[in-house]
Design a protein around this motif. Structure first.
Motif: not given
Length: 380
Positions: A82-96
């Motif tokens: 579950h990602t929160h905020l713009y940069r975490a959304g980018l990096y988190g979705a790709l890493a997942a």
């Protein structure tokens, strides 16, 4: 269910405070990873018993953080990211995706009108956002206003669920003993009228308007709670307006109750709020509020928050609104009010239950995720 929350930073801010509170009420087994600034909110989350990992980025474009984050996700065997905020959304979705986790949920906390997290929403920002969104199964919008903006950006409406931010009203209950102790600690005279604001000290919050408005209120103090790049400019503005000795920079805080108790009126001049969590917290503390933008209040009838006033973004309007309240405070004609009805509408417990329900739906085998409509209509 094991859930990893990925957030850009945990210094202080509305999204960070919301995550801290959400974790206390989610029934799932949660952990958190921050990509920068593991500040007071990280400490508060750890103190409450939730593990916080640090995969710290060296810069905003540190792509090496992606494989580091992917390794953490793979090792943790999480069911949902579950990602929160713009940069975490980018990096988190790709890493997942690299880690083999396809159950990704993103919460959009900060998409304003032409800005996201205080930065302009350029074509490049929008393209990266939509690219990461394609790797998610659902997006949580914190208000109807944000849902509309997401749809206009091109996020499929079927993927969006409106789950507002929530608060625990008991956390912000006014206490005169706390008020006296906090004022003593901060060096504020016990009888001084205090205008207060909570938020990141960034240009888009427009705290400069409060500095100018307070300059016209000779006895009033201005209490700014938060940190950020605009602090030096705000200090200089206070010095130029002759009120450097009446503007107090309290820094970021993990819990706002003490500083809210110390205030007499809460002011929010930000024109780009996607939710306005600090405003609801101030109302829960019984404070009168003068604000420019707050979607939950704008979407509710006036009777839901009778002590909140929406005003234009200019110094004169804030001067007039703040003077009216502080005059009553000085005459002792104003006392703390009970939390208005709007506060109960955003109780954190049912909202956390809705988030957990979304996790169940995104992990359900061979079922398409069809987020339900706004939680508000379900609860009405």
């Amino acid at each position: 269910m094991r859930v990893l929350h990925v957030i850009t930073g945990l210094n202080a801010g509305g999204a960070e405070h919301q995550l801290r509170l959400l974790l206390r009420h989610l029934p799932d087994e949660c952990e958190v990873v921050t990509l920068a600034n593991p500040g007071p909110i990280a400490s508060a989350i750890r103190d409450a018993g939730t593990p916080v990992h640090e995969v710290l980025m060296r810069s905003n474009t540190d792509l090496a953080a992606v494989p580091r984050l992917a390794r953490l996700i793979r090792a943790g065997r999480y069911d949902v990211v579950h990602t929160h905020l713009y940069r975490a959304g980018l990096y988190g979705a790709l890493a997942a995706r690299l880690a083999g986790v396809r159950n990704v949920v993103a919460t959009e906390h900060s998409l304003g009108d032409g800005v996201i997290e205080g930065r302009p929403t350029t074509r490049g920002v929008r393209a990266l956002y939509l690219g990461a969104e394609r790797l998610t199964k659902a997006t949580v919008a914190v208000s109807e206003t944000v849902r509309t903006r997401l749809v206009n950006w091109g996020v499929p409406e079927r993927k969006i669920q409106v789950i507002p931010n929530g608060i625990d009203a008991a956390e912000f209950r006014f206490d005169p003993v706390v008020r006296e102790a906090t004022r003593r600690r901060l060096g504020i005279p016990q009888d001084a009228p205090v205008v207060g604001a909570v938020g990141r000290l960034v240009a888009t919050k427009r705290f400069d308007v409060l500095v100018g408005a307070t300059a016209a209120l000779p006895e009033a103090w201005l209490l700014l709670v938060g940190g950020g790049p605009e602090e030096a400019a705000l200090r200089e503005a206070a010095r130029e307006r002759g009120l450097a000795d009446r503007v107090l920079f309290a820094g970021p805080t993990a819990h706002a109750r003490e500083v809210l108790c110390a205030m007499d009126v809460f002011a929010s001049p930000s024109p780009h709020e996607t939710f306005g969590l600090a405003i609801l917290e101030a109302l829960a503390s019984g404070l009168p509020v003068a604000y420019v933008a707050c979607p939950p209040l704008e979407e509710a009838p006036p009777a839901a928050a009778p002590t909140a006033s929406r005003i234009p973004l200019d110094e004169k309007s804030f001067q007039d609104a703040l003077r009216d309240v502080l005059t009553l405070v000085k005459r002792r004609d104003y006392t703390r009010q009970p939390a208005p009805p709007i506060v109960a509408r955003f109780d954190i417990a049912p909202l956390a239950s809705a988030v957990s329900g979304l996790y169940e739906r995104v992990t359900a085998p061979r079922r398409s995720v069809s987020p339900r409509g706004p939680l508000r209509s379900e609860r009405s």
